[in-house]
Write a protein that holds these residues in place. Sequence first.
Motif, PDB file in Angstrom:
ATOM      1  N   ALA A 139       0.858  -1.070   0.026  1.00 39.13           N
ATOM      2  CA  ALA A 139       0.224  -0.117   0.239  1.00 39.13           C
ATOM      3  C   ALA A 139       1.106   1.404  -0.008  1.00 39.13           C
ATOM      4  CB  ALA A 139      -1.017   0.212   1.185  1.00 39.13           C
ATOM      5  N   ASP A 140       0.467   2.108  -0.638  1.00 43.57           N
ATOM      6  CA  ASP A 140       1.154   3.506  -0.657  1.00 43.57           C
ATOM      7  C   ASP A 140       0.492   4.712  -0.013  1.00 43.57           C
ATOM      8  OD1 ASP A 140       2.600   5.766  -1.235  1.00 43.57           O
ATOM      9  OD2 ASP A 140       2.682   5.459  -3.695  1.00 43.57           O
ATOM     10  N   LEU A 141       1.017   5.105   0.976  1.00 43.71           N
ATOM     11  CA  LEU A 141       0.374   6.262   2.115  1.00 43.71           C
ATOM     12  C   LEU A 141      -0.087   7.354   1.059  1.00 43.71           C
ATOM     13  CD1 LEU A 141      -0.365   6.589   4.879  1.00 43.71           C
ATOM     14  CD2 LEU A 141       1.846   7.884   4.942  1.00 43.71           C
ATOM     15  N   ALA A 142       0.749   7.553   0.192  1.00 47.07           N
ATOM     16  CA  ALA A 142       0.311   8.687  -0.837  1.00 47.07           C
ATOM     17  C   ALA A 142      -0.900   8.594  -1.683  1.00 47.07           C
ATOM     18  CB  ALA A 142       1.400   9.272  -1.532  1.00 47.07           C
ATOM     19  N   THR A 143      -1.298   7.246  -1.809  1.00 44.07           N
ATOM     20  CA  THR A 143      -2.483   6.978  -2.759  1.00 44.07           C
ATOM     21  C   THR A 143      -3.521   6.247  -2.312  1.00 44.07           C
ATOM     22  OG1 THR A 143      -1.387   5.361  -3.834  1.00 44.07           O
ATOM     23  CG2 THR A 143      -1.051   7.607  -4.803  1.00 44.07           C
ATOM     24  N   ALA A 144      -3.266   5.440  -1.231  1.00 46.56           N
ATOM     25  CA  ALA A 144      -4.316   4.370  -0.893  1.00 46.56           C
ATOM     26  C   ALA A 144      -5.540   5.187  -0.169  1.00 46.56           C
ATOM     27  CB  ALA A 144      -3.676   3.525   0.414  1.00 46.56           C
ATOM     28  N   SER A 145      -6.780   4.622  -0.652  1.00 56.90           N
ATOM     29  CA  SER A 145      -7.957   5.147  -0.137  1.00 56.90           C
ATOM     30  C   SER A 145      -8.127   4.710   1.272  1.00 56.90           C
ATOM     31  CB  SER A 145      -9.143   4.844  -1.088  1.00 56.90           C
ATOM     32  OG  SER A 145      -9.195   3.249  -1.113  1.00 56.90           O
ATOM     33  N   VAL A 146      -9.269   5.177   1.792  1.00 56.17           N
ATOM     34  CA  VAL A 146      -9.712   4.704   3.169  1.00 56.17           C
ATOM     35  C   VAL A 146     -10.361   3.637   3.060  1.00 56.17           C
ATOM     36  CG1 VAL A 146     -11.498   5.078   4.906  1.00 56.17           C
ATOM     37  CG2 VAL A 146     -10.563   7.227   3.786  1.00 56.17           C
ATOM     38  N   ALA A 147     -10.813   3.052   1.982  1.00 61.53           N
ATOM     39  CA  ALA A 147     -11.186   1.491   1.769  1.00 61.53           C
ATOM     40  C   ALA A 147      -9.989   0.587   1.817  1.00 61.53           C
ATOM     41  CB  ALA A 147     -12.189   1.536   0.847  1.00 61.53           C
ATOM     42  N   ASP A 148      -9.225   1.149   1.010  1.00 57.37           N
ATOM     43  CA  ASP A 148      -7.812   0.260   1.029  1.00 57.37           C
ATOM     44  C   ASP A 148      -7.309   0.327   2.397  1.00 57.37           C
ATOM     45  OD1 ASP A 148      -7.858   0.368  -1.860  1.00 57.37           O
ATOM     46  OD2 ASP A 148      -6.801   2.112  -2.040  1.00 57.37           O
ATOM     47  N   TRP A 149      -7.156   1.136   3.027  1.00 58.84           N
ATOM     48  CA  TRP A 149      -6.706   0.852   4.560  1.00 58.84           C
ATOM     49  C   TRP A 149      -7.551   0.170   5.232  1.00 58.84           C
ATOM     50  CZ3 TRP A 149      -1.897   1.379   5.049  1.00 58.84           C
ATOM     51  CH2 TRP A 149      -1.110   2.551   4.332  1.00 58.84           C
ATOM     52  N   VAL A 150      -8.896   0.403   5.347  1.00 54.00           N
ATOM     53  CA  VAL A 150      -9.477  -0.498   6.106  1.00 54.00           C
ATOM     54  C   VAL A 150      -9.177  -2.030   5.680  1.00 54.00           C
ATOM     55  CG1 VAL A 150     -12.043  -1.115   6.190  1.00 54.00           C
ATOM     56  CG2 VAL A 150     -11.439   1.308   6.273  1.00 54.00           C
ATOM     57  N   ALA A 151      -9.042  -2.408   4.683  1.00 50.95           N
ATOM     58  CA  ALA A 151      -8.843  -3.753   4.457  1.00 50.95           C
ATOM     59  C   ALA A 151      -7.389  -4.329   4.661  1.00 50.95           C
ATOM     60  CB  ALA A 151      -8.578  -3.908   2.755  1.00 50.95           C
ATOM     61  N   VAL A 152      -6.297  -3.125   4.685  1.00 50.68           N
ATOM     62  CA  VAL A 152      -5.072  -3.489   5.525  1.00 50.68           C
ATOM     63  C   VAL A 152      -5.188  -3.789   6.908  1.00 50.68           C
ATOM     64  CG1 VAL A 152      -2.675  -2.565   5.797  1.00 50.68           C
ATOM     65  CG2 VAL A 152      -3.876  -2.499   3.391  1.00 50.68           C
ATOM     66  N   GLY A 169       7.446   8.512   5.443  1.00 54.51           N
ATOM     67  CA  GLY A 169       7.764   9.815   5.347  1.00 54.51           C
ATOM     68  C   GLY A 169       8.667  10.167   4.173  1.00 54.51           C
ATOM     69  N   ALA A 170       8.791  11.302   3.914  1.00 54.27           N
ATOM     70  CA  ALA A 170       9.604  11.915   2.683  1.00 54.27           C
ATOM     71  C   ALA A 170      10.317  13.037   3.213  1.00 54.27           C
ATOM     72  CB  ALA A 170       8.795  11.975   1.356  1.00 54.27           C
ATOM     73  N   LEU A 171      11.415  13.405   2.425  1.00 46.25           N
ATOM     74  CA  LEU A 171      12.213  14.585   2.683  1.00 46.25           C
ATOM     75  C   LEU A 171      11.830  15.745   1.704  1.00 46.25           C
ATOM     76  CD1 LEU A 171      14.632  15.997   4.298  1.00 46.25           C
ATOM     77  CD2 LEU A 171      16.025  14.912   2.366  1.00 46.25           C
ATOM     78  N   GLN A 172      11.450  15.668   0.492  1.00 46.19           N
ATOM     79  CA  GLN A 172      11.439  16.598  -0.514  1.00 46.19           C
ATOM     80  C   GLN A 172      10.577  16.257  -1.453  1.00 46.19           C
ATOM     81  OE1 GLN A 172      14.937  18.866  -1.162  1.00 46.19           O
ATOM     82  NE2 GLN A 172      14.528  19.291  -3.110  1.00 46.19           N
ATOM     83  N   ASP A 173       9.855  17.053  -2.153  1.00 45.81           N
ATOM     84  CA  ASP A 173       9.008  16.588  -3.258  1.00 45.81           C
ATOM     85  C   ASP A 173       9.984  16.323  -4.419  1.00 45.81           C
ATOM     86  OD1 ASP A 173       6.309  17.352  -2.408  1.00 45.81           O
ATOM     87  OD2 ASP A 173       6.638  19.400  -2.550  1.00 45.81           O
ATOM     88  N   SER A 174       9.358  15.240  -4.998  1.00 48.75           N
ATOM     89  CA  SER A 174      10.063  14.658  -6.470  1.00 48.75           C
ATOM     90  C   SER A 174       9.156  13.845  -7.176  1.00 48.75           C
ATOM     91  CB  SER A 174      11.376  13.763  -5.980  1.00 48.75           C
ATOM     92  OG  SER A 174      10.915  12.664  -5.348  1.00 48.75           O
ATOM     93  N   PRO A 175       9.394  13.191  -8.231  1.00 48.63           N
ATOM     94  CA  PRO A 175       8.374  12.406  -8.810  1.00 48.63           C
ATOM     95  C   PRO A 175       7.879  11.065  -8.009  1.00 48.63           C
ATOM     96  CG  PRO A 175      10.098  13.245 -10.610  1.00 48.63           C
ATOM     97  CD  PRO A 175      10.688  13.278  -9.229  1.00 48.63           C
ATOM     98  N   ARG A 176       8.904  10.866  -7.212  1.00 51.35           N
ATOM     99  CA  ARG A 176       8.407   9.571  -6.308  1.00 51.35           C
ATOM    100  C   ARG A 176       7.873   9.969  -5.208  1.00 51.35           C
ATOM    101  NH1 ARG A 176      10.212   4.415  -5.772  1.00 51.35           N
ATOM    102  NH2 ARG A 176      10.588   3.570  -3.578  1.00 51.35           N
ATOM    103  N   ASP A 177       8.018  11.073  -4.587  1.00 47.79           N
ATOM    104  CA  ASP A 177       7.563  11.652  -3.381  1.00 47.79           C
ATOM    105  C   ASP A 177       6.824  13.090  -3.563  1.00 47.79           C
ATOM    106  OD1 ASP A 177       8.741   9.627  -1.617  1.00 47.79           O
ATOM    107  OD2 ASP A 177      10.638  10.500  -2.044  1.00 47.79           O
ATOM    108  N   ASP A 178       5.703  13.063  -2.882  1.00 46.16           N
ATOM    109  CA  ASP A 178       4.833  14.183  -2.782  1.00 46.16           C
ATOM    110  C   ASP A 178       4.480  14.472  -1.008  1.00 46.16           C
ATOM    111  OD1 ASP A 178       2.520  15.994  -2.551  1.00 46.16           O
ATOM    112  OD2 ASP A 178       1.814  15.375  -4.503  1.00 46.16           O
ATOM    113  N   LEU A 179       5.134  15.470  -0.597  1.00 44.41           N
ATOM    114  CA  LEU A 179       5.193  15.579   0.861  1.00 44.41           C
ATOM    115  C   LEU A 179       3.654  15.828   1.241  1.00 44.41           C
ATOM    116  CD1 LEU A 179       8.228  17.995   1.349  1.00 44.41           C
ATOM    117  CD2 LEU A 179       7.983  15.624   1.614  1.00 44.41           C
ATOM    118  N   LYS A 180       2.839  16.568   0.510  1.00 41.09           N
ATOM    119  CA  LYS A 180       1.479  16.958   1.007  1.00 41.09           C
ATOM    120  C   LYS A 180       0.811  15.593   0.945  1.00 41.09           C
ATOM    121  CE  LYS A 180      -1.918  19.899   1.751  1.00 41.09           C
ATOM    122  NZ  LYS A 180      -1.979  20.808   2.600  1.00 41.09           N
ATOM    123  N   ALA A 181       0.828  14.622  -0.129  1.00 43.19           N
ATOM    124  CA  ALA A 181       0.322  13.360  -0.190  1.00 43.19           C
ATOM    125  C   ALA A 181       0.543  12.537   0.704  1.00 43.19           C
ATOM    126  CB  ALA A 181       0.274  13.044  -1.499  1.00 43.19           C
TER     127      ALA A 181
END
Length: 430
Positions: free
Chosen positions: A49-62, A74-86
């Motif tokens: 699961a990806d914390l940046a994209t997983a939905s509430v339903a996805d997490w409920v299943a996990v 966590g992440a340090l800085q925005d990049s194509p792989r990491d979105d800090l806000k997300a």
Amino acid sequence: MRIVIIGAYGLIGSYVSARLAADGHRTVGVGRDVEAARRRFPALEWKRADLATASVADWVAVLAGAEAVVNCAGALQDSPRDDLKAVHVEGLRRLAEACEAAGVRRLVHISAAGVGPGRSTAFNATKLEAEALLARSPLDWIILRPGLVFAPAAYGGTALLRGLAGFPGASPVVFGDSLVQTIGAEDLAVAVASCLAPDAPRRVSLDLVHGEALTLIDLVGRLRGWLGLRPVPTLRLPLLLARATAAVSDALAWLGWRSPMRTAALEQLRMGVRGQAEDAARLGLVPRSFDALLAAAPSGVQERWFARTYFAKPAILACLFAFWLLSGLIGLTVGLQDAIAILTAAGMDARLAAGAVIGGSLVDIALALLLIWRPTAARALQGMMLVTAGYLLAAALLRPDMWLDPMGPLLKSIPAAFLALAALATLDER
């Protein structure tokens, strides 16, 4: 207790997972890429699961059957792989909602020491927003704010410090007088385990740092002594050079290379890493000093190898990129006719020779471009070794006399292939 650990194969997550498993908990590791994690940590149950994209339903299943959640992602800085806000905010919001829906009351969230108003980085802002989000949650949350996490395993900022400590001739530093408080990864894992006890504090934010604040110069010097290397002078780098290096690292991040020398890390160093040492007592924890952490994990030859090759690795990759790119460009331009003449002298048809030279040059350029894109770097290095072997075999069949050429064009290809092998062997980041 069944515990879900998000980011379980990261530096902090791996120590937390090991501690909780050793305590007899049933641990579920969660991450974006769990194939290698399954091999490294076979005792854990793994879910993707990806914390940046997983939905509430996805997490409920996990979270099915879980009694507690530990968020180490966590992440340090925005990049194509990491979105800090997300990752830090929206992902945590959905996770908290899923905990409520799944009936999981206990959520341990790993933040960072020093997070607070007045710090200008996106890392700080999103971490602070995440803490405010949890404060409004009805869950039995606890926020842990570790200082600079030091572990026997090298990753991120502490890996960079080891590289600086192993630098030959001098220890280069920037913001050398900035103060840093540390925490051992194992001590942090003990703190997480304490947070899961029935009588653990709830709905509080706690710093986890040792009381001693060390300058960056002191940290690097102590690490150098720990490595068993002779003392060397400190080289204070100009801020302009440090910022230029950070800008290059920022650009490389968009190619998938997540260097600890990016702008966000530089700014964190400038501001220092400070916290309230007395908070650890709330969990019955007495953090070990940096010297005690070093004494508990004696360095060996592998630590010295890592420290000494830390900056050699990017230099090798840059050298290989330039070698293959220039080789291809020269083959398509000023060296085209000479290369064709070498093949036709061996009896090859002129059109076939031209096609071989042009095709080989394009392959060289393609390998160079694949090397600078992190997801394909390993394949590029493997390709460089195979293509070199192919070149040498073809030369042995068509122009064996070139092995005796005084300029040694064939002999020089062999060290280049072994340089690619060395880069491949050191390519892993953790």
